[in-house]
Design a protein around this motif. Structure first.
Motif, PDB file in Angstrom:
ATOM      1  N   THR A 143       0.829  -1.205   0.000  1.00  0.00           N
ATOM      2  CA  THR A 143       0.000   0.000   0.000  1.00  0.00           C
ATOM      3  C   THR A 143       0.861   1.251   0.000  1.00  0.00           C
ATOM      4  OG1 THR A 143      -1.694  -1.214   1.233  1.00  0.00           O
ATOM      5  CG2 THR A 143      -1.860   1.177   1.214  1.00  0.00           C
ATOM      6  N   TYR A 144       1.940   1.229   0.749  1.00  0.00           N
ATOM      7  CA  TYR A 144       2.874   2.358   0.792  1.00  0.00           C
ATOM      8  C   TYR A 144       3.496   2.608  -0.580  1.00  0.00           C
ATOM      9  CZ  TYR A 144       7.016   5.049   2.253  1.00  0.00           C
ATOM     10  OH  TYR A 144       8.005   5.998   2.381  1.00  0.00           O
ATOM     11  N   PRO A 177     -11.307  12.431   3.128  1.00  0.00           N
ATOM     12  CA  PRO A 177      -9.851  12.413   3.353  1.00  0.00           C
ATOM     13  C   PRO A 177      -9.511  11.962   4.774  1.00  0.00           C
ATOM     14  CG  PRO A 177     -10.527  14.446   2.275  1.00  0.00           C
ATOM     15  CD  PRO A 177     -11.782  13.754   2.698  1.00  0.00           C
ATOM     16  N   THR A 178      -8.644  10.982   4.896  1.00  0.00           N
ATOM     17  CA  THR A 178      -8.253  10.432   6.192  1.00  0.00           C
ATOM     18  C   THR A 178      -6.780  10.064   6.164  1.00  0.00           C
ATOM     19  OG1 THR A 178      -8.899   8.196   5.506  1.00  0.00           O
ATOM     20  CG2 THR A 178     -10.539   9.503   6.722  1.00  0.00           C
ATOM     21  N   LEU A 179      -6.257   9.761   7.347  1.00  0.00           N
ATOM     22  CA  LEU A 179      -4.908   9.230   7.522  1.00  0.00           C
ATOM     23  C   LEU A 179      -5.024   7.788   7.991  1.00  0.00           C
ATOM     24  CD1 LEU A 179      -2.913  12.123   9.253  1.00  0.00           C
ATOM     25  CD2 LEU A 179      -2.770  11.382   6.882  1.00  0.00           C
ATOM     26  N   ASP A 180      -4.475   6.870   7.210  1.00  0.00           N
ATOM     27  CA  ASP A 180      -4.506   5.446   7.543  1.00  0.00           C
ATOM     28  C   ASP A 180      -3.128   5.041   8.047  1.00  0.00           C
ATOM     29  OD1 ASP A 180      -5.201   2.800   7.820  1.00  0.00           O
ATOM     30  OD2 ASP A 180      -4.836   2.319   5.709  1.00  0.00           O
ATOM     31  N   ARG A 181      -3.054   4.597   9.292  1.00  0.00           N
ATOM     32  CA  ARG A 181      -1.770   4.203   9.885  1.00  0.00           C
ATOM     33  C   ARG A 181      -1.348   2.843   9.341  1.00  0.00           C
ATOM     34  NH1 ARG A 181       0.559   1.622  14.401  1.00  0.00           N
ATOM     35  NH2 ARG A 181       2.239   2.813  15.395  1.00  0.00           N
ATOM     36  N   LEU A 182      -0.148   2.792   8.749  1.00  0.00           N
ATOM     37  CA  LEU A 182       0.369   1.562   8.167  1.00  0.00           C
ATOM     38  C   LEU A 182       1.224   0.786   9.162  1.00  0.00           C
ATOM     39  CD1 LEU A 182       1.309   2.853   4.592  1.00  0.00           C
ATOM     40  CD2 LEU A 182      -0.794   1.744   5.348  1.00  0.00           C
ATOM     41  N   SER A 512       2.529   9.527   1.644  1.00  0.00           N
ATOM     42  CA  SER A 512       2.460   9.227   3.074  1.00  0.00           C
ATOM     43  C   SER A 512       3.190  10.308   3.843  1.00  0.00           C
ATOM     44  CB  SER A 512       3.072   7.853   3.389  1.00  0.00           C
ATOM     45  OG  SER A 512       2.447   6.826   2.650  1.00  0.00           O
ATOM     46  N   VAL A 513       2.892  10.385   5.135  1.00  0.00           N
ATOM     47  CA  VAL A 513       3.546  11.314   6.035  1.00  0.00           C
ATOM     48  C   VAL A 513       3.966  10.537   7.277  1.00  0.00           C
ATOM     49  CG1 VAL A 513       1.363  12.000   7.126  1.00  0.00           C
ATOM     50  CG2 VAL A 513       3.344  13.531   7.220  1.00  0.00           C
ATOM     51  N   LEU A 514       5.150  10.850   7.811  1.00  0.00           N
ATOM     52  CA  LEU A 514       5.699  10.179   8.986  1.00  0.00           C
ATOM     53  C   LEU A 514       5.677  11.154  10.151  1.00  0.00           C
ATOM     54  CD1 LEU A 514       7.049   8.771   6.387  1.00  0.00           C
ATOM     55  CD2 LEU A 514       8.678   7.840   8.011  1.00  0.00           C
ATOM     56  N   GLN A 526      -0.737   6.884   5.643  1.00  0.00           N
ATOM     57  CA  GLN A 526      -1.030   7.091   4.232  1.00  0.00           C
ATOM     58  C   GLN A 526      -2.171   8.093   4.091  1.00  0.00           C
ATOM     59  OE1 GLN A 526      -3.040   3.991   2.140  1.00  0.00           O
ATOM     60  NE2 GLN A 526      -2.160   4.535   0.154  1.00  0.00           N
ATOM     61  N   LEU A 527      -2.007   9.070   3.186  1.00  0.00           N
ATOM     62  CA  LEU A 527      -3.050  10.045   2.910  1.00  0.00           C
ATOM     63  C   LEU A 527      -4.037   9.444   1.921  1.00  0.00           C
ATOM     64  CD1 LEU A 527      -0.550  11.819   3.896  1.00  0.00           C
ATOM     65  CD2 LEU A 527      -1.635  13.677   2.652  1.00  0.00           C
ATOM     66  N   ARG A 528      -5.260   9.232   2.399  1.00  0.00           N
ATOM     67  CA  ARG A 528      -6.273   8.597   1.568  1.00  0.00           C
ATOM     68  C   ARG A 528      -7.324   9.613   1.143  1.00  0.00           C
ATOM     69  NH1 ARG A 528      -7.984   2.467   3.226  1.00  0.00           N
ATOM     70  NH2 ARG A 528      -5.938   1.524   2.969  1.00  0.00           N
ATOM     71  N   ASN A 529      -7.850   9.378  -0.064  1.00  0.00           N
ATOM     72  CA  ASN A 529      -8.959  10.166  -0.621  1.00  0.00           C
ATOM     73  C   ASN A 529      -8.586  11.645  -0.747  1.00  0.00           C
ATOM     74  OD1 ASN A 529     -10.413   7.733  -0.435  1.00  0.00           O
ATOM     75  ND2 ASN A 529     -11.159   8.259   1.606  1.00  0.00           N
ATOM     76  N   MET A 530      -7.328  11.915  -1.014  1.00  0.00           N
ATOM     77  CA  MET A 530      -6.883  13.285  -1.266  1.00  0.00           C
ATOM     78  C   MET A 530      -6.953  13.564  -2.766  1.00  0.00           C
ATOM     79  SD  MET A 530      -5.840  14.877   1.587  1.00  0.00           S
ATOM     80  CE  MET A 530      -4.598  16.033   1.054  1.00  0.00           C
ATOM     81  N   SER A 531      -7.371  14.769  -3.105  1.00  0.00           N
ATOM     82  CA  SER A 531      -7.453  15.152  -4.513  1.00  0.00           C
ATOM     83  C   SER A 531      -6.045  15.382  -5.049  1.00  0.00           C
ATOM     84  CB  SER A 531      -8.290  16.421  -4.672  1.00  0.00           C
ATOM     85  OG  SER A 531      -7.706  17.486  -3.936  1.00  0.00           O
TER      86      SER A 531
END
Length: 565
Positions: A143-144, A177-182, A512-514, A526-531
């Motif tokens: 996914t990353y 838009p959400t942040l999904d922790r990997l 992604s952002v750490l 992971q940044l999800r559903n971002m335009s």
């Protein structure tokens, strides 16, 4: 077909002794004779010996020619007796003859220690550990990377959708838009340590250097010392390199020309340079013996490429800013030399001078430096943030005066960042709970963002969108999209109870952002559903937003002046 068979020999006749350290071969007759010549064992073992003797003598004995030994020329009767006695539990009379039974007095095998201590076996173990870890983290790392996820057939019934974060993709899209922790980079040695800084390697974007250390002066004696770890995406369970520092780590940066050099700034003012290719825990060079070293915490480090003339080799200098009010450049071409690039002088407030007849008496003439950032299109101009809340635009050509001073913050500056897409726009964050957007030609902020009542520790621009940036305060990580909303963050992810967030950095090869925290974990989101717009289009949106805001502020100030007149 043209060779002679071995002549039959009596078992008492032996070949010449050949010294080998690999192994031996024996027949059942040698074992039988050894057992027969030994004294009778205790009563508990008599039955076993009789059974073995009967099995050997009942059907396996043959004629006189079968009674001869079939041992090859590499084996002697003494070796057969030696192996038999070691199997029976008796001490080995010649323990240095065979590696299979070689034991030292302490019980350790020196040959095994040599094998386990070799560099080749350690490299193979590292590769094997990576393979096992990648099998465990395959869905998250795929996914990353943006690659397809391999579904485990044993778990397909439990999670038929196969979404890495759990749940249906349609449901995740409808959330917004959400942040999904990997996963998180953490181990037992980093547990309980505050993550102070993070930086990616300039060549291998899968290698992340993380510094651990406390920021507060009162926390220095209680801390465990500084720690710097180099993490690899292939093994999130344990760092590839570990460097122990005598003081808390406050800043890090990788070199671009020499990507194996890692500069580390410490709380006691020391600047160290490590070679990550070596496993040694000692730095290559440090500023402990330098005459112009810092006397206060080194809050930020950065490698800057020199403006080279024609014919010169590509080289870099290291720039550091410290709480002692100095911006220093370091050179490693001839030892480890330093020289002052700028001395940050204190600036008196105008409103204070109006109230007091006498000028303000400073305890120190120099303002503590907190952060800096060089311009993306030139290595000669940079911004320096101070503890006074001021941002000074400086040039490497002048070390006594500032080009401009930007006012607006009322607390210490923690970070200032130039936009990677718009060359005249930059961001800043402070302990006054605010994030401010600036334009180079305007000495006052263009936009102010207030979303929390806590100090904002870190900000960073997205490498893929000109209007997106990330901000971190003690309680949450925020994702802002100026093309969507300038009043509230697009995503707000709260920290776990009892955990304080400290710093953040965007991934250079993933969406992604750490985020680092006070418990020693670096969480990957992971940044999800971002335009995902085109960078040029986002740059135009940001430029139009800044220009329209400045024009509206100008019109408003003109109306106020007319009303006052």
């Amino acid at each position: 077909m043209q060779t002679f068979n071995f002549a039959q020999k009596h078992k008492d006749i032996q070949a010449e002794k050949v010294i080998l350290d690999v192994g031996i071969n024996v027949t059942t007759w040698d074992m039988h004779d050894t057992y027969a010549n030994k004294p009778s064992p205790p009563e508990s073992n008599e039955a076993a010996v009789d059974v073995r003797t009967q099995s050997l003598s009942s059907g396996e004995r043959r004629g006189s020619h079968d009674a001869t030994s079939t041992i090859t020329s590499q084996v002697t009767e003494s070796r057969a007796s030696m192996l038999t006695m070691s199997v029976m539990g008796e001490p080995d009379p010649t323990p240095t003859l065979s590696a299979t039974v070689d034991t030292s007095e302490s019980g350790a095998n020196p040959q095994w220690e040599k094998v386990l201590g070799s560099e080749s076996i350690l490299q193979h173990l590292v590769v094997m550990e990576r393979v096992v870890t990648e099998n465990i983290y395959q869905p998250k790392q795929a996914t990353y990377r943006g690659m397809p996820v391999l579904i485990d057939p044993d778990k397909e019934a439990d999670d038929p959708e196969g979404a890495p974060g759990g749940g249906s993709p349609d449901i995740m899209t409808s959330i917004g838009p959400t942040l999904d922790r990997l996963w998180s980079y953490s181990s037992t040695m980093t547990k309980g340590r505050n993550v102070s800084s993070m930086v990616w390697n300039k060549i291998n974007q899968d290698i992340l250097a993380v510094g651990y250390g406390q920021f507060g002066f009162n926390e220095q004696n209680k801390s465990k010392g500084g720690l710097t770890c180099c993490w690899n995406l292939k093994n999130p369970e344990f760092p590839e390199r570990v460097f122990h520092c005598k003081a808390n780590v406050t800043s890090l940066d990788f070199s671009t020309v020499n990507p194996n050099l890692l500069a580390v700034g410490l709380f006691d003012g020391t600047v160290c340079i490590y070679n990550v290719r070596n496993t040694s825990d000692a730095p290559v060079v440090d500023s402990f013996d330098c005459t112009g070293k810092h006397s206060s915490p080194v809050w930020q480090l950065c490698w800057i490429e020199r403006e080279k003339a024609l014919g010169e080799e590509r080289s870099e200098i290291l720039i550091s800013i410290s709480a002692d009010g100095r911006v220093v450049q370091w050179s490693i071409r001839k030892g480890f030399e330093c020289s002052d690039l700028m001395k940050l002088k204190r600036t008196a407030r105008k409103n204070i001078q109006k109230k007091k007849e006498k000028t303000e008496a400073f305890i120190s003439r120099q303002a503590p430096g907190m952060c800096f950032d060089f311009h993306s299109k030139g290595s000669n101009m940079y911004l320096a943030g101070t503890e006074e809340g001021l941002i000074h635009k400086c040039s490497c050509s002048y070390n006594e005066q500032f080009l401009d001073t930007y006012t607006g913050h009322t607390g210490p500056l923690y970070k200032v960042r130039w936009s990677p897409f718009c060359s005249d726009v930059f961001l800043s964050c402070s302990s006054d709970w605010s994030i401010r957007l600036w334009k180079q030609s305007e000495l006052s902020p263009v936009l102010n963002f207030f979303s929390t009542t806590k100090a904002v520790h870190d900000i960073c621009w997205s490498p893929y969108s000109a209007t997106v940036f990330c901000a971190v305060n003690e309680g949450a990580v925020e994702i802002w999209d100026l093309g969507t909303n300038t009043l509230d963050p697009l995503i707000t992810n709260l920290a776990s109870p009892g955990i304080k967030l400290s710093c953040a950095i965007f991934s250079q090869n993933s969406n992604s952002v750490l985020v680092g925290d006070s418990d020693g974990q670096v969480s990957v989101y992971q940044l999800r559903n971002m335009s995902h717009n085109q960078p040029l289009k986002d740059t135009t949106v940001l430029t139009n937003l800044v220009d329209s805001t400045i024009s509206s502020q100008t019109d408003r100030s003109g109306e106020n002046k007319r009303k006052e007149a």
